[in-house]
Design an enzyme around this catalytic site. Structure first.
Site, mmCIF file in Angstrom:
data_model
loop_
_atom_site.group_PDB
_atom_site.id
_atom_site.type_symbol
_atom_site.label_atom_id
_atom_site.label_comp_id
_atom_site.label_asym_id
_atom_site.label_seq_id
_atom_site.Cartn_x
_atom_site.Cartn_y
_atom_site.Cartn_z
ATOM 1 N N SER A 3 -16.010 6.621 19.726
ATOM 2 C CA SER A 3 -15.132 5.310 18.356
ATOM 3 C C SER A 3 -15.825 4.283 18.131
ATOM 4 O O SER A 3 -15.418 3.207 17.640
ATOM 5 C CB SER A 3 -14.590 5.662 17.280
ATOM 6 N N GLN A 21 -18.593 19.188 16.862
ATOM 7 C CA GLN A 21 -19.177 18.477 16.675
ATOM 8 C C GLN A 21 -20.755 18.350 16.203
ATOM 9 O O GLN A 21 -21.627 18.742 16.339
ATOM 10 C CB GLN A 21 -19.297 17.740 18.368
ATOM 11 N N ALA A 80 -19.522 8.375 25.035
ATOM 12 C CA ALA A 80 -18.687 9.336 23.878
ATOM 13 C C ALA A 80 -19.214 9.453 22.913
ATOM 14 O O ALA A 80 -19.519 8.684 22.211
ATOM 15 C CB ALA A 80 -17.135 8.940 24.168
ATOM 16 N N HIS A 81 -18.599 10.474 22.011
ATOM 17 C CA HIS A 81 -19.123 10.420 21.008
ATOM 18 C C HIS A 81 -18.690 8.894 19.807
ATOM 19 O O HIS A 81 -18.112 8.713 19.575
ATOM 20 C CB HIS A 81 -18.206 11.934 19.973
ATOM 21 N N ASN A 82 -19.383 9.202 18.680
ATOM 22 C CA ASN A 82 -19.532 8.278 17.520
ATOM 23 C C ASN A 82 -19.610 6.650 18.186
ATOM 24 O O ASN A 82 -19.309 5.511 17.373
ATOM 25 C CB ASN A 82 -18.119 8.365 16.752
#
Length: 256
Positions: free
Chosen positions: A167, A106, A147-149
């Site tokens: 995402s 990450q 969460a990520h993105n």
């Protein structure tokens, strides 16, 4: 509200020689400011808070005690981050293999813009690549997970225990109630309203407030919930009607 301490670096804080800390900033005991980190004018860094290498905190922003701001992540101006929040932990990324799960690096960051408030023990994960964004004016309650993105649109508010999967883009001026769960890779509209514990699995909405899992129009959900409570009685009524219908059919058959 505790009075603001006198500006300066308290005894017991550790500020790396390569960090840049404004003279008007407050650095409380036990805080760690990593190499290349930047602390803006009038910022207030609480006790035992950690700023990673290259992290930055804008002017007049306060990070309460025990906040973690990861390497290269940033918080803008006039923001407030409550105790225990973690901004910039790794996103949850793993690839299955024959021997288990291989970690996907990450390598992205988190960008928190101006006038944002993030509650205690909330987590905003760094992106796999690029940046996770919390846009201007967003308010996140305690225990929210981003969460990520993910991109949280400007002026959106989320109550406690909301979780947004990777995402997904949440539109501006949205309102998500407590424990709302949002699936990944969605593009949600602006001004979305979702009631507590809604499960949002689709970006298609009718522009009306959502409730339920999977989330549907809130009025439809309310009507469905009212019927759900009556299902045992309705079942008994259907069985009784079926019995009467069968008896009526039998009677008519005998007359023919």
């Amino acid at each position: 509200v505790n009075p603001r301490p006198v500006a300066g670096i308290a005894e017991g804080a550790h500020v790396h020689p390569d960090a840049r800390v404004a003279a008007s900033a407050v650095i409380e005991p036990g805080a760690v400011i990593g190499p290349g980190a930047v602390v803006g004018e009038g910022a207030w860094i609480g006790a035992n808070t950690v700023l990673g290498a290259g992290a930055s905190v804008g002017a007049r922003t306060r990070l309460h005690a025990n906040v973690t701001l990861g390497d290269d992540c940033s918080v803008g101006e006039d923001s407030l981050i409550h105790s225990g929040a973690v901004i910039g932990a790794d996103g949850f990324g793993f690839a299955p293999s024959a021997e288990g799960y291989e970690k996907i690096p990450q390598i992205g960051i988190v960008t928190v813009e101006d006038r944002v408030e993030i509650g205690a023990n909330a987590c905003v994960d760094r992106s796999t690549m690029g940046s996770t964004y919390v846009r201007r004016g967003v308010k996140l309650d305690n225990l929210v997970q981003i969460a990520h993105n993910v991109e949280v649109g400007a002026h959106t508010v989320m109550s406690a225990q909301v979780g947004v999967a990777g995402s997904t883009k949440v539109g501006e001026w949205s309102m998500l109630g407590g424990q709302v769960g949002v699936a990944g890779h969605l593009q949600l509209p602006d001004r979305l309203q979702a009631g507590a514990q809604s499960g949002i699995h689709s970006a298609r909405t009718d522009g009306q407030p959502l409730m339920g899992t999977p989330a549907i129009n809130a009025k439809t959900f309310a009507r469905s919930s009212a019927l759900f409570k009556r299902l045992p009685d309705l079942r008994d009524e259907v069985i009784a009607l079926r019995r009467e219908l069968n008896e009526l059919k039998a009677t008519l058959a005998q007359r023919q």
